[in-house]
Design an enzyme around this catalytic site. Structure first.
Site, PDB file in Angstrom:
ATOM      1  N   HIS A  75       0.845  -1.209   0.000  1.00 41.77           N
ATOM      2  CA  HIS A  75       0.000   0.000   0.000  1.00 41.77           C
ATOM      3  C   HIS A  75       0.875   1.252   0.000  1.00 41.77           C
ATOM      4  O   HIS A  75       0.565   2.237  -0.674  1.00 41.77           O
ATOM      5  CB  HIS A  75      -0.872   0.057   1.259  1.00 41.77           C
ATOM      6  N   SER A  81      -2.381  -8.202   3.181  1.00 45.08           N
ATOM      7  CA  SER A  81      -2.746  -8.004   4.597  1.00 45.08           C
ATOM      8  C   SER A  81      -3.037  -9.344   5.255  1.00 45.08           C
ATOM      9  O   SER A  81      -2.954  -9.474   6.472  1.00 45.08           O
ATOM     10  CB  SER A  81      -3.978  -7.105   4.708  1.00 45.08           C
TER      11      SER A  81
END
Ligand code: PAF
Length: 295
Positions: free
Chosen positions: A31, A180
């Site tokens: 990210h 994640s």
């Protein structure tokens, strides 16, 4: 950096061109790389943080998705984000939401087949973000190759005047694609998960050496992930996201497999440069990810 809860409040912060990075939060170095890349393309950088319930197939997955807004806000601020848009559920779905966006065709295979309804959830929430935030440019990672194809089709069909930019897969030094979900891998699972990128890289070497057969390329990856609970390994066209027998057009070699309880996806995009397929293996971190090994 400002943290906002409504679409209107967010739009009130804009100056100049606006870049939007949609996320589910719990940021990792992947990210952060996207934030850095998008920062260079806009005046106001907005990151949305919303764990979208409608794209999770299994409720436990939605419940298990890691959440930590304070941690995410600190990381976003350090990467030059101007606005972190973290709306409550009501702001996005307004109690009763009767409109959904369904992209057909490119959703028939792979993730679309194995996660029914997933892409309706993704397309619907991204359409809401695009309509409510009106960015000029938005960025998505190549790790979710089919999601990219779905969103490109949606932007084209619904005439959103938004430029879609693709960002490379970001990998651990040993090849594992950042996700994640990696925080949920036990150390044994983490070791087993290396087989995914190892197989994709072996197939990439075969492509560099001239191999074009889907069966043989998929076979290489399947041998590497033997013993894992694999949903699919597919060579698919980038344009249609449908399986192809030969590597004769821009494609992805994509895999979805479960390691223990954790379902992981990865792929190598096969772009054509000067008429030849060139595997995009993504970018490797120099050091192991710190953010995906946090408890
Ligand atoms: O790729 C993701 O993180 C999500 O699918 C997205 C695009 C933020 C939509 O919720």
């Amino acid at each position: 950096m400002e943290v906002t809860r409504t679409f209107a409040e967010t739009r009130a912060k804009y100056e100049g061109t606006v870049g939007l990075l949609p996320t589910l939060g719990f940021f990792h170095e992947g990210h952060l790389k996207l934030m850095d890349l998008l920062r260079d393309r806009c005046d106001t950088l907005v990151v949305s943080l919303f764990v979208n319930p409608t794209q999770f197939n299994v409720e436990e997955d939605f419940d298990a998705y890691p959440r930590d807004e304070g941690r995410d806000a600190a990381l976003a601020e350090a990467h030059g984000v101007d606005v972190l848009f973290a709306p409550p559920l009501e702001e996005v779905y307004q109690g009763v939401s009767v409109t959904t966006v369904e992209v057909t065709g490119v959703t028939d295979e792979m993730e679309g087949r194995h996660r029914p309804g997933h892409f309706v959830g993704v397309a619907t929430v991204v359409a809401k973000l695009f309509a409510g935030l009106k960015p000029d440019v938005s960025m998505f990672g190549r790790k979710d190759a089919q999601q990219l194809a779905v969103l490109r089709a949606m932007v084209n069909d619904l005439r959103f005047p938004i430029e879609i930019v693709e960002a490379p897969v970001v990998r651990e030094p040993d090849g594992l694609a950042l996700s994640s979900r990696n925080v949920r891998l036990s150390s044994q699972n983490r070791e087993q998960a290396r087989a995914i990128s190892r197989g994709l890289f072996q197939a990439s070497e075969q492509i560099d050496a001239g191999e074009r057969s889907a069966e043989r390329l998929e076979g290489t990856v399947l041998r590497s992930v033997r013993g894992l609970d694999t949903d699919y390994v597919k060579l698919a066209s980038q344009a249609t996201m449908k399986p192809i027998p030969e590597l004769d057009q821009p494609a992805v070699l994509a895999v979805a497999t479960s390691v223990g309880e954790v379902r992981l996806i990865d792929n190598v995009a096969l772009d054509f440069i000067d008429g030849k397929p060139v595997p995009d293996r993504g970018v490797m971190l120099d050091e192991p990810s710190e953010l995906t090994s946090m408890p």
